[in-house]
Write an enzyme that holds these catalytic residues in place. Structure first.
Site, PDB file in Angstrom:
ATOM      1  N   CYS A  77      -8.511 -18.366  48.531  1.00  0.00           N
ATOM      2  CA  CYS A  77      -8.883 -17.103  47.881  1.00  0.00           C
ATOM      3  C   CYS A  77     -10.251 -16.585  48.320  1.00  0.00           C
ATOM      4  CB  CYS A  77      -8.788 -17.222  46.368  1.00  0.00           C
ATOM      5  SG  CYS A  77      -9.719 -18.574  45.624  1.00  0.00           S
ATOM      6  N   ASP A 279      -7.844  -8.816  43.521  1.00  0.00           N
ATOM      7  CA  ASP A 279      -7.488 -10.217  43.283  1.00  0.00           C
ATOM      8  C   ASP A 279      -6.577 -10.715  44.399  1.00  0.00           C
ATOM      9  OD1 ASP A 279      -6.759 -12.670  42.302  1.00  0.00           O
ATOM     10  OD2 ASP A 279      -6.079 -11.942  40.351  1.00  0.00           O
ATOM     11  N   HIS A 281      -4.970 -13.541  44.491  1.00  0.00           N
ATOM     12  CA  HIS A 281      -4.077 -14.598  44.009  1.00  0.00           C
ATOM     13  C   HIS A 281      -2.638 -14.128  43.851  1.00  0.00           C
ATOM     14  CE1 HIS A 281      -8.162 -15.900  42.822  1.00  0.00           C
ATOM     15  NE2 HIS A 281      -7.699 -17.096  43.127  1.00  0.00           N
TER      16      HIS A 281
END
Length: 398
Positions: A77, A279, A281
């Site tokens: 990430c 994000d 993820h």
């Protein structure tokens, strides 16, 4: 494709619902140096956010190092966030901050070339393969989670092999940005038969460069400036909140890398005390170039709704990013820092003119003398030994 577009529309609606809470206020939203008034510019705001390149976990790419992982889910990430920050710098470098993206619309060839720098292949200069293997030189095993400073150091080293974008990457030390060192790194002589390979003359000292006149700088190498910081012990110190938000207002802003322990996000702006972030993820399938040499970019643009986090919930380990295409941009950034950051009693970081005398001499980084490309050079982790290990401001607290 219809399902992808449907997902895109649904997630934008979710963010729109969030904005409705502020629909009757005069609140300004700041996104990477640009402001949007919620009352009248909601669609413009959403368009600005969707134009940012969005990199996420991927699966089914070729194994890293030939026998390593074929997905970065669970560990990549922060690398993806570093890619997003660098991609924004390249967009500003070639297309400008005001460039906008529209799905299914033909884009400039520079845009496609930027996107191809980040594809998940070992021959792409900023791929997950390159970043993970360069991280070995920073003491990180392939598949190990990175902190903000490690990613910054990796990008600095990979940029040495990137001749097309030709960036100077400066990563600050000890919460201190040194004007003299940046000018020494970015002021280069025009390439010619007489000057190729030469260093800037000694007359290009900080005392002359600080005047901000191009006469002292024959040519300026575009600057990616990364400032790793620790803004508290276990949580962010509220005294830094104002200065941290000011950084998103600067026209040179590339946002910030950070998040929570082992969960990295790319912060692109704020509304009140809420940080807006992309994000990484989400795990998507590897995308490669098509037969016509183009990349289908539908999964690289905010298909996941932008999210928000109260700034006080941010882990104190962060890295700010700034891009200065020309010397005047850097001089302007220095002025803004003097005005908005250094006015605080407890400063978020320092900006100094001269290289501190107790530091080792500053030597601008240069590409190692090898006969292969950058991709081939770091194809084997055994070839990373000549890079120094740098571990400042590591790692997000547990």
């Amino acid at each position: 494709m219809e399902s992808v577009l449907s997902k895109y529309e649904n997630q934008i609606t979710i963010f729109t619902d969030y904005l409705e809470e502020y629909s009757d206020t005069d609140e300004l939203v700041w996104i990477l140096g640009k402001q949007h008034l919620l009352k009248t510019e909601k669609s413009k705001l959403l368009s600005d956010i969707s134009a940012r390149l969005w990199f996420t976990y991927r699966r089914k790419f070729s194994p890293i190092g030939g026998t390593g992982p074929s997905s970065d889910a669970g560990w990549g990430c922060m690398l993806r966030c570093g890619q997003m920050m660098l991609a924004q710098a390249l967009i500003c470098r070639h297309l400008g901050r005001d460039w906008n993206w529209e799905k299914q619309k033909e884009q400039p060839k520079e845009y496609q070339r930027i996107l191809q720098c980040f594809l998940d292949r070992k021959d792409c200069c900023y791929s997950i393969h390159q970043m993970a293997q360069m991280g070995v030189g920073e003491g990180k095993s392939i598949g190990e989670w990175f902190g903000p400073n490690t990613v910054a150091q990796v990008l600095k080293k990979l940029a040495l092999f990137d001749e097309w974008n030709s960036l100077a990457v400066y990563v600050s030390m000890d919460n201190t940005v040194v004007i003299e060192d940046i000018k020494k790194m970015c002021c280069v002589l025009p390439l010619s038969a007489d000057t190729a390979g030469e260093s800037p003359p000694d007359s290009l000292t900080a005392s002359s460069q600080s005047k901000g006149t191009s006469a002292y700088c024959p040519a300026w190498k575009p600057l990616l400036l990364i400032v790793p910081l620790r803004l508290g012990i276990n949580q962010i110190n509220p005294v830094y909140v104002g200065a941290f938000k000011e950084c998103f207002k600067m026209p040179q802003s590339l946002g910030a890398l950070g998040g929570k322990p082992n969960n990295a996000y790319y912060f692109i702006g704020f509304l009140g005390n809420e940080l807006i972030f992309l994000d990484p993820h989400t795990t998507q399938t590897f995308v490669d170039t098509e037969e016509n040499g183009m990349v289908d970019d539908q999964t690289f643009h905010c298909l996941q709704s932008p999210q928000r986090m109260n700034i006080l919930n941010l882990d104190p380990s962060v890295a700010l990013g700034f891009f200065c295409k020309e010397e005047k941009d850097f001089d302007n950034w220095c002025s803004l820092v003097q005005k908005e950051i250094l006015k605080e009693n407890l400063r978020m970081f320092e900006l100094v003119q001269k290289h501190p005398s107790h530091w080792p001499p500053f030597v601008p980084p240069t590409k190692p003398e090898v006969t292969t490309t950058g991709a081939e050079f770091i194809d084997s982790t055994e070839q990373l030994e000549e890079f120094d290990l740098e571990e400042d401001f590591e790692i997000l607290s547990v």
